[in-house]
Write a protein that holds these residues in place. Structure first.
Motif, mmCIF file in Angstrom:
data_model
loop_
_atom_site.group_PDB
_atom_site.id
_atom_site.type_symbol
_atom_site.label_atom_id
_atom_site.label_comp_id
_atom_site.label_asym_id
_atom_site.label_seq_id
_atom_site.Cartn_x
_atom_site.Cartn_y
_atom_site.Cartn_z
ATOM 1 N N LEU A 55 -32.193 -15.697 -20.005
ATOM 2 C CA LEU A 55 -31.456 -16.403 -21.063
ATOM 3 C C LEU A 55 -32.205 -16.301 -22.381
ATOM 4 O O LEU A 55 -31.612 -16.091 -23.449
ATOM 5 C CB LEU A 55 -31.262 -17.872 -20.664
ATOM 6 N N GLU A 56 -33.516 -16.439 -22.314
ATOM 7 C CA GLU A 56 -34.316 -16.329 -23.544
ATOM 8 C C GLU A 56 -34.234 -14.919 -24.120
ATOM 9 O O GLU A 56 -34.338 -14.727 -25.337
ATOM 10 C CB GLU A 56 -35.758 -16.729 -23.263
ATOM 11 N N ALA A 57 -34.042 -13.953 -23.231
ATOM 12 C CA ALA A 57 -33.902 -12.568 -23.692
ATOM 13 C C ALA A 57 -32.479 -12.265 -24.164
ATOM 14 O O ALA A 57 -32.162 -11.117 -24.473
ATOM 15 C CB ALA A 57 -34.302 -11.616 -22.574
ATOM 16 N N GLY A 58 -31.634 -13.280 -24.154
ATOM 17 C CA GLY A 58 -30.278 -13.081 -24.680
ATOM 18 C C GLY A 58 -29.292 -12.495 -23.699
ATOM 19 O O GLY A 58 -28.224 -12.028 -24.072
ATOM 20 N N LYS A 59 -29.654 -12.537 -22.426
ATOM 21 C CA LYS A 59 -28.740 -12.008 -21.411
ATOM 22 C C LYS A 59 -27.842 -13.133 -20.881
ATOM 23 O O LYS A 59 -28.323 -14.242 -20.616
ATOM 24 C CB LYS A 59 -29.524 -11.436 -20.216
ATOM 25 N N HIS A 60 -26.573 -12.815 -20.704
ATOM 26 C CA HIS A 60 -25.703 -13.722 -19.951
ATOM 27 C C HIS A 60 -26.177 -13.732 -18.502
ATOM 28 O O HIS A 60 -26.515 -12.679 -17.952
ATOM 29 C CB HIS A 60 -24.254 -13.241 -19.995
ATOM 30 N N VAL A 61 -26.177 -14.916 -17.888
ATOM 31 C CA VAL A 61 -26.774 -15.031 -16.557
ATOM 32 C C VAL A 61 -25.791 -15.628 -15.552
ATOM 33 O O VAL A 61 -25.189 -16.672 -15.799
ATOM 34 C CB VAL A 61 -28.056 -15.884 -16.601
ATOM 35 N N LEU A 62 -25.672 -14.936 -14.428
ATOM 36 C CA LEU A 62 -24.992 -15.493 -13.258
ATOM 37 C C LEU A 62 -26.056 -15.666 -12.191
ATOM 38 O O LEU A 62 -26.810 -14.720 -11.911
ATOM 39 C CB LEU A 62 -23.906 -14.520 -12.768
#
Lengths: 382, 382, 382, 382
Positions: free
Chosen positions: C99-106
């Motif tokens: 999330l901190e790297a800007g990725k959407h997370v599932l």
């Protein structure tokens, strides 16, 4: 008083109560000798409060006479057996008097409305037993063939050590909030609601099937509809509509119980699953003639629950009935109950379940209620 | 002879036969008045060939007397009703004599072993009916509440126009090739095998449920085990073990029938599915208290078969019995049959199904057999 | 970091983990676009610890590349979505970093092994959401069509006010006391046993179906086999084998939960019954494509549970699939999950269930565990 | 022409048709290598008549290219396998051309619309086989794990000698008389109605499960709705809506078949029961992952149908999939079919069922139709 029967005449039977349970028991008395070898007996008298109604019921159900005063029946020397089908608040008084009068006593479940009443009844039963007078409490599901078979399988070790039991008894006759007040919703008459009425069946089955006793219990209880229409306006419902309990058994097994009179769509579903180290089984009273059995020793590729249609002559009670595949109904559990009671009485042996069993169950119910009243923490069974 | 009863005394009843069917009918006679409002009657006499056995059975099933000669019973003026539960080859002789003696007659299905016998019985029934003497053939599945409900739903148009009916009656009591010879496997005694014994039930249901008649039939029959162990060595099996038939009905609907006594694992499964233009339904006698109903008018997202537990007071025959969810058994279909017969006799109306209905069914069975004997081509029902 | 994707290129996807859950998710990623209209994406990279194995899995499941270091994936600008299928103890670290790297997370359920971890994840999710980065926890049963339909029916009021919910999740893969130690039986890796693994599904369903939250809980937990064979001798099992809980919901409804990995014969049975004032429903994952629905408004004679085969185009997710009656499997719930996640990500809306939902569920699990550790008394959910 | 592939490159695959069956096959091609060890192959080209639609489908289902002219595909040296998913009237022409072009051919069932077409295909298949070119007809139900298990049990003798098989295939998509005309209701396109479409599945299962062949057949056929709305007004329905057949097998067993597209409420139910001298089994495609097995060697008190959830790694095809209890769907039968076909092609062995099997089945269908056209008398299978 000791049993008064001269050995040569048939046993004289009286049933007290002619509503739902009185009708079911009467039917069993009327038919038991048609199927089973039982000691000779006569359907002497049916007892109820309303003279006309009980006379009509007596005629319809095959009783020689009717009577409105149960005490008179206890005075009759030709009555050997008293079968008590009244609401619960009358059980103790009648049963104690009957036992003291030397009558063998069968009483519908639950034994009583309270532990105190049940204790009085046990004391009377013990004293009577010493004089050869027998007593029994009638948990009819023990005589459903599928459940009698289940007990046999467990007792034989076919399921190994039991770890987990799941029970539920679901009805929906109170789901409608507009359904009116009845005596079963008043604590002073019924003792409790779903707890005594149907959780008692579920918990009795747990102990019966496992041959084990409940050591402690948790409980939650809920009354979903707190007030119902009485003859003179709204009346408070003072018993539970639904109960949740978890029980630990002496063996270490754990059983769950969920009962409700508000489970919309479930008409009368007693469901039981037993999981052991070697096998498992499953029962649902809406499929009354079936028992599903899982044998863990079968190789994985062939494993599964085997749906046994419990209608073979080899099954409990079935030799007396019809060819395989011809289903029995709910009422026949009472026929079997009467059969077992009669055979024990005639043999002078103690029928089962005893009043002591009934008292012990009452103590489990009391533990559930106490837990529910105190934040659901575990309560040891007294 | 016209019925002889003075209107003031109870109807006197005799049952001929005390084996499987005699026991089931006896049970019904004994209990019917306990549940239903029926005309007064008395269980007078049970008839069988073996004096000791029939005396024992009479005592157990609540009959006042037993008798070994059915002709004597026909001479008794205190007997008003004769209920014939013998093997099929005796039906015609007894029924005709009883009707001529002015007795109302109930005869177990199938009506007779042959069309010719059935025709004689119909002639006698017609003549008797003109004198106020009633007759009925006992297809007990018509009185299973779930099937009575099914008929009502169809008659009300809830399924629309019926296109297709599937029936099967599967048993396995002959699956073991080592099972010995019995009279039911001898054509001269039983008339036919699975055809008359169980296909008759399935085909009667088709006509009963649809209120329609079979116009033509195809048949295949098979005897899987051609010879069985008799008392003096192997004996030929002269009846069918299994039957397959397709039937077209007057309405244009098509029904399939498959019955077998060798369907290993199926103990007594009468299965029926009816498919119409607006709805469908499904029944299985191994779940005797259930009827599944599909309503095609429901939107697709909510469509499905609704499993109705046929134990509500609103259901056929159920008001007399137990609270909802307390299952009935197979035998209670006979209680209902006796109830309907008694009510009709007392009212002087014609009970159903009539001997004519029984004859018509016999003709369908004959068409199936004729088709099977001639390459399975379609045979019109005479 | 905010999401980095230029709007014109397909979303780049990475899955972390390739065992059971990684395989199931991979299958969903591979197929989702074949059935559903979803935003363009590419199966970029599959991550696992063993280089050879993950390379083989990547090839088989349709991933362009494989990788052993999940941190490297987070550095790649062509990766927009990270789907975390690792064991629970890695969820928090990876999810927060992603999330901190800007990725959407599932992330697979349960969100984390502890409430503390879950809280950290929620904080990260909130911060990311403010930058347009989405997150979701994957309770796949929400995307089983029958359960999605159930939720719709309840939300529409078809069941009225819900009173009672019964849930069970029964497996038997640990019934054999000889089954060896695995990481799922070690508290430090798995967090808990049946509680986090399967009770989490059951409790999520309770809240999902009712649109309600658990207010308090009781719990019992039991470890039936306390020690299992490890590589170097017996090792202690430090998690629960079975859990019993009762939950009260904010609305006043009561739910029961019983889960076990030792319910011999039950392979993977999530069972749910919901009882309301107007209707009820029933589901069993062993009949995955069915939902049984009871409508209390139907007259008693026609009442019953309607078995809806949830395969009509009108049913949730079904329009994309096969004609009616062609069943879907368990894995398709993941296809639906990925579909919903992708659509939300592309639309910039918040997918559901959120990390907050996952945290709230974790708090319910914690309350159950706390109750179990302290005599089963009711514990309020924090 | 002989197969052209150099052994080192992956097999090139083309699918002809992208509607219902083309979609199902495409899904299988896309996923088979994710689960099973199969020879290397590439999803080369999807063929359909409408350029835009087939291009879109190709993209969604993972095909590298699309094409509108199937003949061009046959000319391509990079295509090794042609999978024919068109309507039946195109099967023969494409299959013969593809085989002559040296392509391995998989063709959807039924093999053809007529016996004559099927014979031409068999001739082409035989000639091709001599050159190492393989062919197969795709009866996908053979690859449903529960049915593959059933075949194994029967082949192992677990059911003893089979006496009786009951099959039905019930759908309801034509129950509505207002449903419009479609090509499947036109004899010149579809060959027949329910007969070729679904009776073919039922009859193939009879022969597959028993490893036996049909010797003779009877048939009835019925078109319930004779005319349906076409684009320019009413059009005649020239195929059957429902079929009833009885079959005798070479072994002496008898099988019944009942199929319908008008069985309101039954969405896609293929039901099979097999009764043998030692055991029986039962299957219903609406419970696709289950097989019920009866073992006649068990003592009566324990007998019953064991419901095997066919999801264990020991079961056919299951090792590739999920842990026990995680259900598969209908489409996975195609994944298994493609797997078996690929393995056989790579090994140079003959896949099964062959075109000869397909032709033989066509002859059974022809016998049923001939019987139906001539009064239902028994017709020998040519």
């Amino acid at each position: 008083m000791a049993p008064q029967r001269e050995s040569t005449r048939p046993l004289g039977v009286a049933v007290i109560g002619y509503a739902f349970m009185g009708k079911a028991h009467s039917h069993a008395w009327r038919n038991v000798a048609g199927y089973f070898e039982v000691p000779a007996f006569e359907q002497k008298v049916l007892v109820g409060r309303d003279a006309d109604s009980v006379a009509d019921a007596a005629r319809r159900y095959g009783w020689q006479e009717s009577e409105t005063d149960w005490r008179k029946v206890l005075d009759r020397p030709d009555i050997d057996i008293v079968d008590i089908c009244t609401p619960g608040w009358l059980h103790a008084e009648i049963a104690v008097a009957a036992l003291e009068a030397g009558k063998h006593v069968l009483v519908e479940k639950p034994l009583a409305n309270t532990v105190a009443e049940a204790e009085t009844m046990v004391a009377a039963a013990r004293a009577a037993r010493a004089r050869g007078v027998q007593s029994m409490v009638g948990f009819n599901f023990r005589r459903v063939p599928a459940l009698a078979l289940a007990r046999t399988l467990i007792a034989e070790g076919r399921l190994g050590e039991i770890r987990q039991v799941r029970t539920a008894y679901l009805q929906d006759w109170l789901a409608d909030a507009e359904a009116p007040m009845v005596w079963r919703l008043q604590k002073e008459k019924a003792g409790s609601g779903a707890l005594g009425d149907i959780a008692s069946h579920a918990i009795d089955q747990v102990q019966f099937l496992l041959g084990d006793t409940v050591a402690d219990a948790t409980g939650r209880m809920r009354t979903f509809v707190g007030s119902r229409r009485g003859p003179d306006g709204p009346q408070e419902v003072t018993v539970d509509d639904a109960v949740w309990a978890s029980l630990s058994l002496t063996s270490g097994a754990v059983a769950s119980v969920e009962v409700s009179r508000m489970a919309l769509g479930r008409k009368n579903a007693l469901r039981i699953e037993v999981f052991g180290t070697r096998g498992s089984l499953s029962f649902d009273s809406e499929s009354l003639n079936e028992l599903s059995v899982f044998d863990g020793a079968v190789a994985a590729a062939g494993q599964g629950f085997t749906r046994v249609l419990v209608t073979e002559p080899e099954h409990p009670y079935l030799e007396a009935w019809w060819p395989q595949g011809h289903l029995l109904g709910w009422e026949h559990s009472f026929t079997h109950e009467i059969r077992d009671f009669l055979v024990a009485v005639a043999a002078g042996t103690e029928p089962s379940p005893s009043f002591e069993d009934g008292l012990q169950l009452q103590r489990v119910l009391a533990a559930v209620a106490e837990s529910a009243a105190s934040g659901s923490a575990i309560v040891k069974v007294a």
